[in-house]
Design an enzyme around this catalytic site. Sequence first.
Site, PDB file in Angstrom:
ATOM      1  N   SER A 203      75.912  39.924  30.551  1.00 57.33           N
ATOM      2  CA  SER A 203      75.353  40.883  31.500  1.00 57.33           C
ATOM      3  C   SER A 203      76.356  41.181  32.616  1.00 57.33           C
ATOM      4  O   SER A 203      76.012  41.264  33.795  1.00 57.33           O
ATOM      5  CB  SER A 203      74.038  40.362  32.097  1.00 57.33           C
ATOM      6  OG  SER A 203      73.308  41.420  32.674  1.00 57.33           O
TER       7      SER A 203
ATOM      8  N   SER B 214      68.975  44.616  34.496  1.00 61.23           N
ATOM      9  CA  SER B 214      70.089  44.672  33.538  1.00 61.23           C
ATOM     10  C   SER B 214      69.729  45.205  32.162  1.00 61.23           C
ATOM     11  O   SER B 214      70.638  45.416  31.342  1.00 61.23           O
ATOM     12  CB  SER B 214      70.723  43.276  33.384  1.00 61.23           C
ATOM     13  OG  SER B 214      71.490  42.971  34.520  1.00 61.23           O
TER      14      SER B 214
ATOM     15  N   LYS C 136      71.619  48.196  30.695  1.00 65.74           N
ATOM     16  CA  LYS C 136      72.868  48.122  29.927  1.00 65.74           C
ATOM     17  C   LYS C 136      72.677  48.490  28.457  1.00 65.74           C
ATOM     18  O   LYS C 136      73.660  48.740  27.748  1.00 65.74           O
ATOM     19  CB  LYS C 136      73.473  46.733  30.060  1.00 65.74           C
ATOM     20  CG  LYS C 136      73.902  46.375  31.487  1.00 65.74           C
ATOM     21  CD  LYS C 136      74.556  45.016  31.552  1.00 65.74           C
ATOM     22  CE  LYS C 136      75.060  44.695  32.951  1.00 65.74           C
ATOM     23  NZ  LYS C 136      73.985  44.282  33.883  1.00 65.74           N
TER      24      LYS C 136
END
Length: 517
Positions: A169, A112, A115
């Site tokens: 997230s 993640s 991102k």
Amino acid sequence: MKYRCRLTITAVCLTAAFFTASAPVRSFAAEVSSSAALESGMETAPEETVETAPEETVETTAEAMTEETMEETGEDWPAEPSIVAPSGVLMEASTGTVLYDKNMHEQHYPASITKIMTALLAIENCELDEMVTVPHEAVYMEDKGSHIALDEGEELTVEDCLYAIMLASANDAAYALAIHVGGTIENFADMMNQRAEELGCEDTHFTNPHGLPDENHVTSAYDMALITREALKHDIFRTIAGTTFYEIQPSANQPDLIPMSHHHKMLFNGKFHYDGVFAGKNGYTTVAQNTLVTCAERDGMDLICVTMETQGQQVYTDAATLFDYGFDHFNLVDIGGSVSGSTTASIHARTNGVESGSVVTEEIPVQMKEDGCVVLPSSVTLGDLDADLYYDTENAQEGESATLEYSYAGRVVGQAQIVLPSSLVIPVETETPVETVVPEETERQEGKGFPWVYLVIGIVVVAALGGGGYLFVRRQIWKARWRRRKHDGKDPVYRRSVRRSNVYHIQARKKRRWWKK
């Protein structure tokens, strides 16, 4: 008897030649058999041995070269700590100086922390109050992972989406934001890769905006530090990535109140809290394990720490270890405030981006054009650094800028833009007009030349008179036609003129007759 002797001699020669030729053949066969055995041994050797041997050799060679360089220059970089993560980097944000690295160019799955790039592209290409519509694919992803339960057709602002992806997230919000920015996931992935290339990333290839597992979705600790460094230039990113709690308010197109908390534990009071941490993003998948990006600030120095593929909570321990190393052993120094008037530097001229000419070391005046900083080990001063000045010969005019770059222990530690020293200015060549001396006779002849101006004026006057006469005749014809139409085809004016003409001619004839008499 004679022929028997000849046969015997021939047989002896042939036998000797045979044994002489057989020796090289036997040695060649032995070589072939030994090489075949060696190849078969390499094929059966474990893959780990074949792959790791060159890497160990390269690392050993690099370490030996670094040690030799330090011994020659007398410069020493602070002893680096040990971390458990297989790959990590500590970078100073304003200069991009790498203070610590461990396999920082090794490729890993980012999970993640992907991102951060998604947020960067959204900030660069959208207004925060733009509305993002949640598409069908964002809601019904095959492996959604972490999400905030968005429904198809709901609308959120870009700002709300940024909070969702950086704090919770949320993969559904990341997907919706990517579609809003790029139109399709494929186009957005292309934008991600293009932006990464612009930032100098060489180990990165993105295929999605959220970081869910994909064997072609990879990056490195160094590349993620470069991406984070660029994102930190935006105040809104600093604000969002450092917020610990946020609520998406209900609206006409999104009826739910959605609370969310940051997943990065170093931002909260507790076991893993670290003073100075102001932003970060963590990630996890079973393939990528724990990945972590953390930003901390002390005494005006921002540090970016990235660790990859770490087990459990060790990611926070490794990050704290690297931050302690950075803040305890390095200082950020302003170049403009530390350089007094001039400095000694090696001059490098570049033509079309390629260094040209010989390198000359000389004293140069330092007039700051843009502020710059250097990162120094605590026991080092600016005077201990090696300075290099780079300038382009194509733009070597007065007032142009040059790059003053500092390095220490073989590492670039900072740079600044200064005004190009006058000694390096290349004057612009101007063409001086050539004065031609005209003889007096030529000038007189030119003065008595043909009067072209009068010719032109005469032509204009003739044209005007001709045009006026033509218009006058046309007007008379038109008036005559008008009178005929008015008097049923008869022109009284014309008839009067004819009568007068006839009278004149009759009187003239009478006079001529009188004369003849």
